[in-house]
Scaffold this motif. Structure first.
Motif, PDB file in Angstrom:
ATOM      1  N   VAL A  18      23.576  60.235 118.527  1.00  0.00           N
ATOM      2  CA  VAL A  18      23.490  58.825 118.153  1.00  0.00           C
ATOM      3  C   VAL A  18      23.711  57.950 119.375  1.00  0.00           C
ATOM      4  O   VAL A  18      22.978  56.994 119.614  1.00  0.00           O
ATOM      5  CB  VAL A  18      24.506  58.485 117.039  1.00  0.00           C
ATOM      6  CG1 VAL A  18      24.609  56.990 116.826  1.00  0.00           C
ATOM      7  CG2 VAL A  18      24.096  59.167 115.738  1.00  0.00           C
ATOM      8  N   SER A  19      24.698  58.278 120.206  1.00  0.00           N
ATOM      9  CA  SER A  19      24.951  57.500 121.418  1.00  0.00           C
ATOM     10  C   SER A  19      23.755  57.536 122.348  1.00  0.00           C
ATOM     11  O   SER A  19      23.357  56.516 122.904  1.00  0.00           O
ATOM     12  CB  SER A  19      26.182  58.038 122.159  1.00  0.00           C
ATOM     13  OG  SER A  19      27.330  57.836 121.376  1.00  0.00           O
ATOM     14  N   ALA A  20      23.172  58.711 122.534  1.00  0.00           N
ATOM     15  CA  ALA A  20      22.002  58.818 123.409  1.00  0.00           C
ATOM     16  C   ALA A  20      20.843  58.005 122.848  1.00  0.00           C
ATOM     17  O   ALA A  20      20.130  57.340 123.591  1.00  0.00           O
ATOM     18  CB  ALA A  20      21.594  60.281 123.576  1.00  0.00           C
ATOM     19  N   PHE A  48      19.262  65.258 125.218  1.00  0.00           N
ATOM     20  CA  PHE A  48      20.533  65.863 125.619  1.00  0.00           C
ATOM     21  C   PHE A  48      21.424  64.799 126.226  1.00  0.00           C
ATOM     22  O   PHE A  48      20.944  63.907 126.920  1.00  0.00           O
ATOM     23  CB  PHE A  48      20.258  66.963 126.659  1.00  0.00           C
ATOM     24  CG  PHE A  48      21.485  67.632 127.201  1.00  0.00           C
ATOM     25  CD1 PHE A  48      22.064  68.690 126.527  1.00  0.00           C
ATOM     26  CD2 PHE A  48      22.058  67.215 128.393  1.00  0.00           C
ATOM     27  CE1 PHE A  48      23.192  69.317 127.034  1.00  0.00           C
ATOM     28  CE2 PHE A  48      23.184  67.836 128.904  1.00  0.00           C
ATOM     29  CZ  PHE A  48      23.748  68.887 128.215  1.00  0.00           C
ATOM     30  N   MET A  49      22.734  64.916 125.965  1.00  0.00           N
ATOM     31  CA  MET A  49      23.708  64.029 126.609  1.00  0.00           C
ATOM     32  C   MET A  49      25.034  64.768 126.725  1.00  0.00           C
ATOM     33  O   MET A  49      25.528  65.321 125.749  1.00  0.00           O
ATOM     34  CB  MET A  49      23.903  62.762 125.793  1.00  0.00           C
ATOM     35  CG  MET A  49      24.898  61.809 126.413  1.00  0.00           C
ATOM     36  SD  MET A  49      25.079  60.348 125.360  1.00  0.00           S
ATOM     37  CE  MET A  49      26.588  59.710 126.022  1.00  0.00           C
ATOM     38  N   LYS A  50      25.600  64.759 127.944  1.00  0.00           N
ATOM     39  CA  LYS A  50      26.867  65.441 128.178  1.00  0.00           C
ATOM     40  C   LYS A  50      27.557  64.829 129.384  1.00  0.00           C
ATOM     41  O   LYS A  50      26.932  64.614 130.417  1.00  0.00           O
ATOM     42  CB  LYS A  50      26.615  66.930 128.439  1.00  0.00           C
ATOM     43  CG  LYS A  50      27.810  67.743 128.836  1.00  0.00           C
ATOM     44  CD  LYS A  50      28.610  68.195 127.647  1.00  0.00           C
ATOM     45  CE  LYS A  50      29.668  69.198 128.043  1.00  0.00           C
ATOM     46  NZ  LYS A  50      31.014  68.696 127.999  1.00  0.00           N
ATOM     47  N   GLY A  70      33.422  60.502 135.443  1.00  0.00           N
ATOM     48  CA  GLY A  70      32.751  59.222 135.295  1.00  0.00           C
ATOM     49  C   GLY A  70      31.231  59.291 135.208  1.00  0.00           C
ATOM     50  O   GLY A  70      30.572  58.276 135.063  1.00  0.00           O
ATOM     51  N   LYS A  71      30.663  60.495 135.290  1.00  0.00           N
ATOM     52  CA  LYS A  71      29.201  60.652 135.255  1.00  0.00           C
ATOM     53  C   LYS A  71      28.770  61.469 134.033  1.00  0.00           C
ATOM     54  O   LYS A  71      29.488  62.347 133.568  1.00  0.00           O
ATOM     55  CB  LYS A  71      28.684  61.353 136.513  1.00  0.00           C
ATOM     56  CG  LYS A  71      28.909  60.583 137.791  1.00  0.00           C
ATOM     57  CD  LYS A  71      27.994  59.383 137.879  1.00  0.00           C
ATOM     58  CE  LYS A  71      28.142  58.672 139.218  1.00  0.00           C
ATOM     59  NZ  LYS A  71      27.285  57.490 139.289  1.00  0.00           N
ATOM     60  N   SER A  72      27.564  61.147 133.556  1.00  0.00           N
ATOM     61  CA  SER A  72      26.953  61.882 132.448  1.00  0.00           C
ATOM     62  C   SER A  72      25.563  62.344 132.843  1.00  0.00           C
ATOM     63  O   SER A  72      24.912  61.729 133.701  1.00  0.00           O
ATOM     64  CB  SER A  72      26.823  60.988 131.208  1.00  0.00           C
ATOM     65  OG  SER A  72      28.080  60.704 130.658  1.00  0.00           O
ATOM     66  N   LEU A  73      25.114  63.416 132.196  1.00  0.00           N
ATOM     67  CA  LEU A  73      23.755  63.920 132.334  1.00  0.00           C
ATOM     68  C   LEU A  73      23.059  63.622 131.009  1.00  0.00           C
ATOM     69  O   LEU A  73      23.564  63.993 129.947  1.00  0.00           O
ATOM     70  CB  LEU A  73      23.760  65.420 132.606  1.00  0.00           C
ATOM     71  CG  LEU A  73      22.411  66.069 132.835  1.00  0.00           C
ATOM     72  CD1 LEU A  73      21.844  65.632 134.183  1.00  0.00           C
ATOM     73  CD2 LEU A  73      22.537  67.579 132.792  1.00  0.00           C
ATOM     74  N   VAL A  97      21.261  61.084 135.799  1.00  0.00           N
ATOM     75  CA  VAL A  97      22.676  61.200 136.144  1.00  0.00           C
ATOM     76  C   VAL A  97      23.135  59.753 136.250  1.00  0.00           C
ATOM     77  O   VAL A  97      22.615  58.980 137.060  1.00  0.00           O
ATOM     78  CB  VAL A  97      22.913  61.959 137.462  1.00  0.00           C
ATOM     79  CG1 VAL A  97      24.399  61.960 137.812  1.00  0.00           C
ATOM     80  CG2 VAL A  97      22.378  63.379 137.367  1.00  0.00           C
ATOM     81  N   VAL A  98      24.084  59.372 135.386  1.00  0.00           N
ATOM     82  CA  VAL A  98      24.406  57.963 135.205  1.00  0.00           C
ATOM     83  C   VAL A  98      25.904  57.785 134.963  1.00  0.00           C
ATOM     84  O   VAL A  98      26.580  58.714 134.514  1.00  0.00           O
ATOM     85  CB  VAL A  98      23.560  57.411 134.026  1.00  0.00           C
ATOM     86  CG1 VAL A  98      23.913  58.059 132.716  1.00  0.00           C
ATOM     87  CG2 VAL A  98      23.604  55.926 133.926  1.00  0.00           C
ATOM     88  N   ASP A  99      26.419  56.598 135.278  1.00  0.00           N
ATOM     89  CA  ASP A  99      27.816  56.294 134.954  1.00  0.00           C
ATOM     90  C   ASP A  99      28.020  56.363 133.445  1.00  0.00           C
ATOM     91  O   ASP A  99      27.157  55.918 132.674  1.00  0.00           O
ATOM     92  CB  ASP A  99      28.192  54.880 135.428  1.00  0.00           C
ATOM     93  CG  ASP A  99      28.337  54.781 136.936  1.00  0.00           C
ATOM     94  OD1 ASP A  99      28.356  55.829 137.617  1.00  0.00           O
ATOM     95  OD2 ASP A  99      28.422  53.634 137.428  1.00  0.00           O
ATOM     96  N   ASN A 100      29.155  56.895 133.016  1.00  0.00           N
ATOM     97  CA  ASN A 100      29.446  57.030 131.591  1.00  0.00           C
ATOM     98  C   ASN A 100      29.342  55.706 130.843  1.00  0.00           C
ATOM     99  O   ASN A 100      28.933  55.675 129.700  1.00  0.00           O
ATOM    100  CB  ASN A 100      30.845  57.612 131.367  1.00  0.00           C
ATOM    101  CG  ASN A 100      30.945  59.057 131.799  1.00  0.00           C
ATOM    102  OD1 ASN A 100      29.946  59.731 131.994  1.00  0.00           O
ATOM    103  ND2 ASN A 100      32.160  59.528 131.982  1.00  0.00           N
ATOM    104  N   GLY A 101      29.694  54.603 131.453  1.00  0.00           N
ATOM    105  CA  GLY A 101      29.707  53.315 130.773  1.00  0.00           C
ATOM    106  C   GLY A 101      28.359  52.636 130.636  1.00  0.00           C
ATOM    107  O   GLY A 101      28.240  51.654 129.902  1.00  0.00           O
TER     108      GLY A 101
END
Length: 140
Positions: free
Chosen positions: A8-10, A36-38, A45-48, A126-130
């Motif tokens: 849902v967040s992705a 995919f999101m993790k 502080g980073k997400s894929l 590859v992005v900041d979590n926020g």
């Protein structure tokens, strides 16, 4: 339950560009499907995040940029994609080829190179979590 929240967040993080008017307004637009999101455990502080971007024949994305923190790797899964990033000459990428976008890049051209066949790419961020909006039309 956690996986449902991630999906849902992705889904919420991807902005549908189809509603934005630009030079491609008379062309069919892409469909973005979150895949995919993790959070990356060894890079605080980073997400894929990954999404499949599908272009119908003659389909195009409006000119856009991505979240300021976003490093993007794009892999062509099917068909041929014409792309121009940061003023580079437009290039056609075929299935099996790839390109990248540095943080802060401007993606002026992103379109299906064919008027008769669909095209599809896998976009890996590859992005900041926020960062909540990963794709923004020009002017935002």
């Amino acid at each position: 339950m956690k996986i449902k929240k991630l999906v849902v967040s992705a889904s919420l993080m991807f902005v549908c560009l189809a509603s934005q008017a630009d030079d491609n307004s008379n062309r069919p637009h892409e469909t973005v499907t979150p895949n995919f999101m993790k959070e990356i455990p060894n890079i605080p502080g980073k997400s894929l995040i990954a999404a499949v971007v599908t272009y119908p024949p003659n389909g195009a994305s409006p000119s856009h940029h991505h979240a300021k923190s976003a490093f993007i790797y794009a892999y062509i899964l099917e068909g041929e994609i014409r792309s121009s990033v940061d003023g580079s000459a437009p290039k056609i990428y075929k299935a099996g080829e790839s390109f990248y976008e540095d943080p802060g890049s401007h993606h002026a051209i992103s379109e299906n190179a064919s008027k008769t066949m669909p095209a599809k790419l896998l976009a890996v961020f590859v992005v900041d979590n926020g960062d909540k909006k990963l794709t923004l039309p020009d002017g935002q």
